[in-house]
Design a protein around this motif. Structure first.
Motif, short mmCIF file in Angstrom:
data_model
loop_
_atom_site.label_atom_id
_atom_site.label_comp_id
_atom_site.label_asym_id
_atom_site.label_seq_id
_atom_site.Cartn_x
_atom_site.Cartn_y
_atom_site.Cartn_z
N ALA A 170 31.16 37.69 41.56
CA ALA A 170 31.19 38.39 42.84
C ALA A 170 32.27 39.46 42.78
N ALA A 215 30.63 41.97 49.80
CA ALA A 215 30.58 41.37 48.47
C ALA A 215 29.31 41.80 47.75
N LEU A 229 34.42 41.53 45.40
CA LEU A 229 34.78 41.63 46.81
C LEU A 229 35.49 42.96 47.06
N GLU A 265 38.88 46.60 44.76
CA GLU A 265 37.92 45.52 44.56
C GLU A 265 38.57 44.38 43.76
#
Length: 134
Positions: free
Chosen positions: A32, A79, A34, A50
């Motif tokens: 992921a 996300a 974010l 990020e």
């Protein structure tokens, strides 16, 4: 889906061998990204900050992330979630439900927020499909 349908854990977590989540979880090859801070829209050169996280497990309503830094409880974050068997990442909004130190970083529990502007429905379908394969 009501907000209380997802009990991913709280500050008063039970022992590690107990599970508070309402949904079945799967382990997956996934990551992921974010978006912790967004760039200025009027500046083409400004960049978002990020954080790339590993994913320990997934469910239709949440993720357990492995993070290099702590995240604030209650934070709502865009996300991008990449699953190993899907060509395109899922654009989602997640809410940080819990965060605790673990080994050399942090474990973070996030709840996926249902939204028409995200790939929420596609995410739920992908998780359901993955469960059918197990």
């Amino acid at each position: 889906m009501a907000d209380n349908d997802y009990s991913f854990g709280t500050r008063n977590d039970p022992p590690v061998d107990q599970d508070n989540r309402a949904d079945y979880r799967l382990t997956a090859r996934a990551r992921a990204i974010l978006e912790l801070e967004s760039g200025m829209p009027e500046e083409a050169t400004s960049e978002a900050r990020e954080l790339v996280c590993g994913i320990r497990d997934i469910s239709a309503s949440g993720l357990c992330l492995s993070s290099g830094e702590p995240l604030s409880l209650g934070a709502l974050l865009p996300a991008s979630v990449s699953l190993g068997n899907h060509a395109e990442p899922f654009g989602l909004i997640v809410e940080v439900v819990w965060c605790r130190p673990h080994e050399s970083g942090f474990l973070v529990g996030v709840r996926i927020i249902e939204s028409d502007q995200t790939a929420y429905v596609e995410w739920v379908e992908a998780v359901a499909s993955a469960m059918d394969q197990d």
